[in-house]
Design a protein around this motif. Structure first.
Motif, PDB file in Angstrom:
ATOM      1  N   ASP B 122      20.611  47.022  41.071  1.00  0.00           N
ATOM      2  CA  ASP B 122      19.632  46.509  40.093  1.00  0.00           C
ATOM      3  C   ASP B 122      18.688  47.623  39.654  1.00  0.00           C
ATOM      4  O   ASP B 122      18.381  47.785  38.477  1.00  0.00           O
ATOM      5  CB  ASP B 122      18.780  45.373  40.712  1.00  0.00           C
ATOM      6  N   ARG B 123      18.222  48.380  40.640  1.00  0.00           N
ATOM      7  CA  ARG B 123      17.226  49.422  40.355  1.00  0.00           C
ATOM      8  C   ARG B 123      17.821  50.534  39.493  1.00  0.00           C
ATOM      9  O   ARG B 123      17.226  50.964  38.505  1.00  0.00           O
ATOM     10  CB  ARG B 123      16.704  49.984  41.673  1.00  0.00           C
ATOM     11  N   VAL B 124      19.017  51.013  39.892  1.00  0.00           N
ATOM     12  CA  VAL B 124      19.642  52.105  39.133  1.00  0.00           C
ATOM     13  C   VAL B 124      19.963  51.640  37.715  1.00  0.00           C
ATOM     14  O   VAL B 124      19.719  52.366  36.741  1.00  0.00           O
ATOM     15  CB  VAL B 124      20.899  52.627  39.865  1.00  0.00           C
ATOM     16  N   ALA B 125      20.467  50.416  37.580  1.00  0.00           N
ATOM     17  CA  ALA B 125      20.798  49.909  36.235  1.00  0.00           C
ATOM     18  C   ALA B 125      19.530  49.815  35.380  1.00  0.00           C
ATOM     19  O   ALA B 125      19.539  50.178  34.201  1.00  0.00           O
ATOM     20  CB  ALA B 125      21.484  48.554  36.340  1.00  0.00           C
ATOM     21  N   ALA B 126      18.421  49.377  36.000  1.00  0.00           N
ATOM     22  CA  ALA B 126      17.155  49.288  35.250  1.00  0.00           C
ATOM     23  C   ALA B 126      16.706  50.690  34.826  1.00  0.00           C
ATOM     24  O   ALA B 126      16.238  50.897  33.701  1.00  0.00           O
ATOM     25  CB  ALA B 126      16.083  48.609  36.104  1.00  0.00           C
ATOM     26  N   HIS B 127      16.864  51.671  35.729  1.00  0.00           N
ATOM     27  CA  HIS B 127      16.470  53.045  35.391  1.00  0.00           C
ATOM     28  C   HIS B 127      17.345  53.620  34.272  1.00  0.00           C
ATOM     29  O   HIS B 127      16.844  54.274  33.355  1.00  0.00           O
ATOM     30  CB  HIS B 127      16.536  53.946  36.634  1.00  0.00           C
ATOM     31  N   VAL B 128      18.640  53.378  34.353  1.00  0.00           N
ATOM     32  CA  VAL B 128      19.544  53.891  33.313  1.00  0.00           C
ATOM     33  C   VAL B 128      19.208  53.249  31.961  1.00  0.00           C
ATOM     34  O   VAL B 128      19.160  53.917  30.929  1.00  0.00           O
ATOM     35  CB  VAL B 128      21.018  53.676  33.701  1.00  0.00           C
ATOM     36  N   ASP B 129      18.917  51.942  31.978  1.00  0.00           N
ATOM     37  CA  ASP B 129      18.477  51.259  30.747  1.00  0.00           C
ATOM     38  C   ASP B 129      17.249  51.938  30.158  1.00  0.00           C
ATOM     39  O   ASP B 129      17.170  52.208  28.964  1.00  0.00           O
ATOM     40  CB  ASP B 129      18.067  49.799  31.068  1.00  0.00           C
ATOM     41  N   GLY B 163      29.624  49.119  38.007  1.00  0.00           N
ATOM     42  CA  GLY B 163      28.597  48.096  37.785  1.00  0.00           C
ATOM     43  C   GLY B 163      27.485  48.613  36.885  1.00  0.00           C
ATOM     44  O   GLY B 163      27.045  47.931  35.957  1.00  0.00           O
ATOM     45  N   VAL B 164      27.029  49.840  37.146  1.00  0.00           N
ATOM     46  CA  VAL B 164      25.959  50.419  36.319  1.00  0.00           C
ATOM     47  C   VAL B 164      26.465  50.596  34.888  1.00  0.00           C
ATOM     48  O   VAL B 164      25.781  50.247  33.923  1.00  0.00           O
ATOM     49  CB  VAL B 164      25.476  51.773  36.891  1.00  0.00           C
ATOM     50  N   ALA B 165      27.696  51.127  34.762  1.00  0.00           N
ATOM     51  CA  ALA B 165      28.253  51.356  33.420  1.00  0.00           C
ATOM     52  C   ALA B 165      28.415  50.030  32.687  1.00  0.00           C
ATOM     53  O   ALA B 165      28.087  49.911  31.503  1.00  0.00           O
ATOM     54  CB  ALA B 165      29.589  52.094  33.520  1.00  0.00           C
ATOM     55  N   GLY B 166      28.903  49.012  33.400  1.00  0.00           N
ATOM     56  CA  GLY B 166      29.122  47.710  32.781  1.00  0.00           C
ATOM     57  C   GLY B 166      27.821  47.065  32.320  1.00  0.00           C
ATOM     58  O   GLY B 166      27.744  46.498  31.239  1.00  0.00           O
ATOM     59  N   ARG B 167      26.778  47.200  33.142  1.00  0.00           N
ATOM     60  CA  ARG B 167      25.513  46.541  32.796  1.00  0.00           C
ATOM     61  C   ARG B 167      24.746  47.287  31.713  1.00  0.00           C
ATOM     62  O   ARG B 167      24.016  46.683  30.937  1.00  0.00           O
ATOM     63  CB  ARG B 167      24.610  46.495  34.033  1.00  0.00           C
ATOM     64  N   THR B 168      24.833  48.630  31.717  1.00  0.00           N
ATOM     65  CA  THR B 168      23.953  49.417  30.842  1.00  0.00           C
ATOM     66  C   THR B 168      24.673  50.000  29.631  1.00  0.00           C
ATOM     67  O   THR B 168      24.016  50.469  28.702  1.00  0.00           O
ATOM     68  CB  THR B 168      23.347  50.604  31.606  1.00  0.00           C
TER      69      THR B 168
END
Lengths: 252, 292
Positions: B122-129, B163-168
């Motif tokens: 969650d945190r990494v995806a929020a940061h990448v966003d 997961g990060v790539a998919g979300r962001t």
């Protein structure tokens, strides 16, 4: 139930090798492996020592790699970067050297470090046209003495009881003689490249006053007190031509 | 250079000691990559040279200081500095690491590992966003080289990256040397890692040399050193990777004990040869990235 390893604990253990490997940080076997964790400790310390060595190459040559590395390691152990921009790291290394017992036999080392720090600042400083001789001449048509001159972003004066300019030059070009005696150096970047120029002691005093905000009249008067034959016009032209100043402001 | 993408060719890290040779001889290199933090000074020769190199080659801007995997909030100052570099140099690619490097007041100057859990995802995806919004562009996130694991991890690294790539919507930078280093260190099969990697997100490949060490149990431990030629096993893994990804912009990283430029150019020629032979035999033209 596994242990959650916070970055606070991880960072603390990376920075302090006397701390154990944080619980929950494991090898593929599941054990805490000191040598694996030590890779991170080593990366941080060796990396920062490398940053210091790259910034102070003449100092490193003067005392030899082994001594320099030992000294830089001590510096790194007590000075952690606060910015990810490594060009700003170890700006206060000269002050550390001054307080470092082991460096006493090389009394000029701290001043050479000051010169190298000034060089590094000049290398990365904002690009700006230095104050031109033509501009200086236009001021002379008015009341020159009432103007102050702002330092160029790349300019720094380093004054030393040792021949630091010659020592520095001898490490960058063959055939430079180093004679004992005080030297003052102006580090500047009037154009594309950083210049290191040894300037006369009177000019250095004059320049120092100007860089700390004095008017030309006040700086010249102070300098004349100590150097009765000081020619401030010649000094102004000389300092301007090597890029000491960026602009003039009327101070009255 | 106004192309939108890096060409599917070999690239090299731009090193100050090679500035003049590169500008005087204009060697046939696909692109150059720089560490963003080395160009965060206000002016001077670094910017002058980078501007000149950018006029002749595509540029990859690679960050090492954003601490995307950090518990702390991202530094808004650092994001602003990155944005101004991107506006000035218009790089064809911006990438950063699945790692952290700052905590509290300290910048640790290394890429440190993080556990892979629902919370860290969650945190990494929020940061990448946040990064992609602040920079106004898509970024690539690089798989790390690691020496330890976290008992708390519940997600495989590949699934975490996917997961990060998919979300962001971010892309991935597949560092093949990091795959080798981490796989050997954690006793998994590097070829199986590549086979499971979500190659549809890959926008760049990194290669580098590693060092050999042993851990406390006397077992083989690879160190991501960037101080030597690419190892034969990493070349083999790279060729295998190209079979899945098709031709990709591929950087040879050499950041320590930097050799003469000609040595780097030799490595680049080997990369170009591998890409050319993968391109001619690849059965997956849809994932090829051609120079535009």
């Amino acid at each position: 139930m596994s242990i959650v390893v916070g970055q606070e604990a991880f960072a603390a253990a990376v920075l302090d090798p006397t701390l154990p490997v944080p619980a929950g940080v494991v090898s593929y076997r599941g054990d805490a492996d000191e040598k694996r964790f030590a890779v991170y400790r080593n990366n941080v310390h060796v990396g920062l020592v490398g940053v210091v060595a790259a910034k102070y190459p003449v100092c490193a040559t003067l005392v030899g790699e082994e001594f320099f590395t030992a000294m830089a390691r001590l510096y790194v152990a007590s000075h952690k970067p606060t910015s990810p921009i490594m060009m700003h790291y170890a700006s206060d290394f000269a002050a550390f050297i001054e307080g470092f017992e082991g460096a006493r036999p090389v009394p000029y080392l701290a001043d050479v470090a000051r010169l190298e720090q000034a060089w590094s600042v000049a290398y990365n400083a904002r690009d700006e046209q230095p104050l031109s001789i033509g501009h200086l001449a236009s001021l002379a048509a008015e009341d020159l003495g009432s103007f102050g001159l702002a330092a160029h972003p790349a300019a720094a004066l380093v004054r030393s009881a040792y021949p630091i300019g010659s020592i520095w030059s001898a490490h960058h070009a063959a055939g430079v003689a180093v004679r004992p005696g005080a030297e003052s150096v102006l580090v500047s970047r009037p154009g594309a490249e950083v210049n290191v120029t040894v300037i006369p002691s009177a000019d250095a005093g004059f320049c120092g006053e100007l860089l700390s905000g004095a008017t030309i009249a006040a700086a010249a008067a102070h300098t004349l007190d100590q150097h009765p034959d000081f020619d401030f016009g010649r000094a102004l032209v000389g300092l301007s031509s090597i890029g000491a100043f960026s602009s003039s402001t009327r101070k009255d | 250079m106004s192309a939108k993408r890096l060409p599917a060719r070999a690239g090299l890290g731009l090193k100050p000691q090679h500035y003049t040779q590169i500008l005087e001889t204009v060697p046939d290199i696909g692109f150059f990559e720089v560490h963003a933090e080395n160009y965060m000074g206000d002016g001077g020769p670094p910017h002058r040279y980078l501007e000149a190199v950018c006029g002749r080659y595509p540029l990859s801007l690679h960050g090492v200081g954003l601490s995307i995997g950090g518990e702390d909030r991202l530094s808004l100052d650092h994001l602003r500095r990155l944005r101004s570099l991107i506006e000035r140099y218009r790089p064809q690619s911006f990438s950063e690491h699945l790692a952290w490097s700052s905590h509290g007041e300290s910048a640790l100057n290394d890429l440190l590992p993080l556990p892979y859990t629902g919370a860290t995802l969650d945190r990494v995806a929020a940061h990448v966003d946040q990064v992609q919004q602040a920079l106004g562009r898509r970024m690539l996130l690089e798989n790390p080289s690691t020496y330890v694991l976290f008992a708390e991890s519940t997600i495989a690294e590949i699934d975490f990256l996917a997961g990060v790539a998919g979300r962001t919507g971010c892309g991935l930078l597949l560092d093949v040397n990091n795959v080798m280093v981490s796989s050997v260190n954690h006793r998994v099969d590097p070829f199986a890692y590549v086979d499971r990697f979500p190659v549809e997100h890959v926008g760049e490949i990194h290669l580098a040399g590693y060092d050999e060490a042993v851990d406390a149990a006397g077992e083989r431990l690879l160190i991501d050193a960037h101080a030597s030629r690419v190892s034969p096993d990493v070349w083999a893994l790279f060729r295998h990777t190209l079979g899945r990804t098709g031709p990709q912009p591929t950087l040879v990283e050499w950041d320590n004990s930097v050799p003469a430029f000609d040595v780097l150019a030799d490595e680049a020629a080997l990369v170009d040869a591998a890409i050319a032979s993968a391109g001619s035999s690849s059965g997956a033209p849809s994932v090829r990235r051609m120079a535009s």
